[in-house]
Design a protein around this motif. Sequence first.
Motif, PDB file in Angstrom:
ATOM      1  N   TYR A   2      62.027  56.251  77.992  1.00  0.00           N
ATOM      2  CA  TYR A   2      62.625  55.477  79.076  1.00  0.00           C
ATOM      3  C   TYR A   2      61.541  54.808  79.915  1.00  0.00           C
ATOM      4  CZ  TYR A   2      65.188  54.329  83.288  1.00  0.00           C
ATOM      5  OH  TYR A   2      65.729  53.656  84.350  1.00  0.00           O
ATOM      6  N   GLU A   3      61.749  53.530  80.230  1.00  0.00           N
ATOM      7  CA  GLU A   3      60.818  52.802  81.085  1.00  0.00           C
ATOM      8  C   GLU A   3      61.513  52.419  82.384  1.00  0.00           C
ATOM      9  OE1 GLU A   3      59.315  49.459  79.027  1.00  0.00           O
ATOM     10  OE2 GLU A   3      58.274  50.630  77.499  1.00  0.00           O
ATOM     11  N   ASP A   4      60.780  52.473  83.467  1.00  0.00           N
ATOM     12  CA  ASP A   4      61.349  52.075  84.753  1.00  0.00           C
ATOM     13  C   ASP A   4      61.714  50.592  84.718  1.00  0.00           C
ATOM     14  OD1 ASP A   4      61.035  54.569  85.864  1.00  0.00           O
ATOM     15  OD2 ASP A   4      59.038  54.141  86.659  1.00  0.00           O
TER      16      ASP A   4
END
Length: 230
Positions: A2-4
């Motif tokens: 997951y990436e911000d």
Amino acid sequence: MYEDPPLLTIKRTHRRPSDAQIKAFSGVPTAVVSDAMDGHGALLGHIRHLDAALPSSVCGPALTVWTGAADLLALHAVKRIATPGDVLVHGFDAHQGCAAFGDSLGGMMKNAGVAAIITDGPVRDVTGLIALQMPVWCTGSISSTPFENGPGTAGLPVNIGGQHVETGDMIVADRDGVVVVPFDQIDAVARRAAHIMTLEADGERAVKDGLVMPQSYEDLLDSDRVKWID
């Protein structure tokens, strides 16, 4: 993994109504505009004109911004893409626990050329907003302030007051409320609104001359579609 998400997403370019299209809605009541859209387009009634001391009628292109609840970071970012005469339409996720903005940010918006601000949250610093003469439509007032953390968007579609709004849509607002005219319907709605204005002027003259019941209702009451009983 997951990436911000990005802190802010800003659309640089957008379509915009012509000066002639904007002028076509000048002075047209929101009720007429909604009638010209078969009753559609109006924001929910809890979004209302802030104060009688402020200008109460405006029309112009929507400039959309979404901050989410309790945040205002994107409200600062949207100033970068504002064009004089824009009507800022702010999605606050209908959050009521703090103000969407106050007079300081309102003053910056006015300096950027924004003609009015519409939000689905409350505001603060009402006295200061009145001094600025910045027209505002909102859900009320509250003293607490929002955060400046993001994320947010500017120039992208928002959902506010039961309506989907895109940058470049026509916004018409007055004491009755706010109506959104989708960009691709602007010309058709303007033509129909002008026709309705003519019909309403005729009706107002008839009422002043003593009209009690339009003939169509007289005919209905005298028809076999109505049952009279003693």
